[in-house]
Design an enzyme around this catalytic site. Sequence first.
Site, mmCIF file in Angstrom:
data_model
loop_
_atom_site.group_PDB
_atom_site.id
_atom_site.type_symbol
_atom_site.label_atom_id
_atom_site.label_comp_id
_atom_site.label_asym_id
_atom_site.label_seq_id
_atom_site.Cartn_x
_atom_site.Cartn_y
_atom_site.Cartn_z
ATOM 1 N N TRP A 139 29.087 -23.832 -43.097
ATOM 2 C CA TRP A 139 27.992 -24.744 -42.749
ATOM 3 C C TRP A 139 26.663 -24.218 -43.284
ATOM 4 C CZ3 TRP A 139 28.787 -26.360 -36.919
ATOM 5 C CH2 TRP A 139 29.924 -27.179 -36.842
ATOM 6 N N GLU A 198 18.982 -40.264 -24.678
ATOM 7 C CA GLU A 198 19.988 -40.093 -23.639
ATOM 8 C C GLU A 198 19.632 -39.006 -22.621
ATOM 9 O OE1 GLU A 198 22.246 -41.654 -27.288
ATOM 10 O OE2 GLU A 198 20.497 -40.393 -26.868
ATOM 11 N N THR A 207 18.576 -46.764 -28.277
ATOM 12 C CA THR A 207 18.551 -45.817 -29.383
ATOM 13 C C THR A 207 18.121 -46.549 -30.648
ATOM 14 O OG1 THR A 207 20.875 -46.226 -29.932
ATOM 15 C CG2 THR A 207 20.410 -44.477 -28.332
ATOM 16 N N LYS A 224 28.700 -28.940 -45.548
ATOM 17 C CA LYS A 224 29.867 -28.053 -45.520
ATOM 18 C C LYS A 224 30.216 -27.675 -46.952
ATOM 19 C CE LYS A 224 31.561 -30.097 -41.233
ATOM 20 N NZ LYS A 224 32.605 -30.895 -40.556
#
Length: 547
Positions: free
Chosen positions: A448, A334, A189, A443
């Site tokens: 959100w 992944e 990653t 937030k």
Amino acid sequence: MLGLMQDQPLMITSIIRHAARHHGGAEVVSKTVEGAIHRTTYAEVERRSRRLVRVLQRLGVATGERVATLAWNGFRHLELYYAVSGMQAICHTINPRLSPDDIAYIVNDAQDVVIFADTSFAGLLAGVAPRVRASVRAVVFMTEPAHMPDIALPEGMDLLCYEDLMAAADEDYAWPVFDERVAASLCYTSGTTGKPKGVLYSHRSTLLHALAVNMPDVLAMRAVDRMLPVVPMFHVNAWGTPYAAPMAGASLVMPGRHLDGASLRELMNAERVTISAGVPTVWLGLLQHLRASGTRLETVERLVIGGSACPRMLMEAFHDEYGVRVDHAWGMTELSPVGTFNRPKAGNADLGRADMFRLHEKQGRALFGVDMRIVDDAGHELPWDGSASGHLQVKGPWVCSAYYGGTPGDALDAEGWFTTGDVATIDADGYMEITDRSKDVIKSGGEWISSIQLENIAVSHPAVAEAAIVAARHPKWDERPLLIVVAKQDQTIDKDELLAIYRGKVADWWRPDDVVVVEELPHTATGKVHKLTLRDRFRDYLVSKAG
């Protein structure tokens, strides 16, 4: 009772063997580091891959050892893909855009024994080599003797030439058959929130992923196609295209390090490319070049965009101005990496223009083999209604179970789900839309706000070249969206005019509180905007301004 069918392990080498036998004349075209065009075929790639195994054996590479690559997209890199995994070693692709510290860390973490590198990375390797001498025995530059760089390596680390080694080897190697679950390749990653982590793919997972991305509602490559993977082979195996293209018999056109708009347009037209895949920043550069030069893409039919959300403006521009279809995809290291792809279903194939482009903005439906769901903070599954937003989780045969060095299942929850770190919605037709990364979500007053949606609106403004939304601290609402933009060349951004484009497109309370114009945005090694750097820099911007 078991079925009475032949039991053959799923081997990566079966792909190149199939391509050599049934599509042997299909081309692999590479623009080399030196700038020349190199042409070969799948039949020759398969032969040279067997020769390369003999090279690796002479270098002492053993089963299960890691062989690193530090290279652009090209025919030699393709040979390494098949030779290394085909002899039961592990092909470890390294992203050269990572910092030298991160590169040294992952080479040492993987304990690579040999590094194969393009000559353009000679300087980088000269600095890193002393820090990886514990495991690396040799550096092989992927070139001819005439182009070998002269660099100093630590004592005991050999400096070798790829073509010299190949000339001294033979091609009498026979591809072995072994357990399909054997590790084949290793990708790390980008390490934006900590040290890079390794994802270890198997022969089985890689072949199944290649089959899935070749399905009709995904890449759908055909033997008549010519695929140009802009996405680098050092980034999640170029989204599986070095396996999927030869599986279908489609020709590969490799751009090397030449990824600017002018170079891509020239190569695409000269080599009759029909399909290409890359991140939005590359396609924005290509679009700007086409508009500025008045040129066109003569044979390209489809562009696949992933890595980060594709702005609607980009989809509309390629479709309306150049007749090129843009397909949206989503995945991550992944996931090998492709998890979803956006193509119409029977019920929405005849949508009007506005509704169709709105649908195209979503990351798409799960490929066969991938299951997904969204959950709230407590882990409860949320409905597929297109509005409920939650943490995206996935599972499937090419989804990571644990990171390199871990124990199988370490990366999964108690029910076997992998948590992606993305926040998403899923509608009733199964179309998933990323609304944010968990660490990037804003937030405000307990609600959100999607930074991705706000960014896509911002880049639709004619003066904006690139945009990012970050959460800035606010004394009343906890966090509020702050818009950070880069102006196009010779353009000036009026803040009030830019904020006005949000009216009617999002709720008023979603609109950014302010606009900051900067000369450039920081990017990660994979081309994404580095939000962590921006958050650190602008976290207190609104508070300071209010004070």
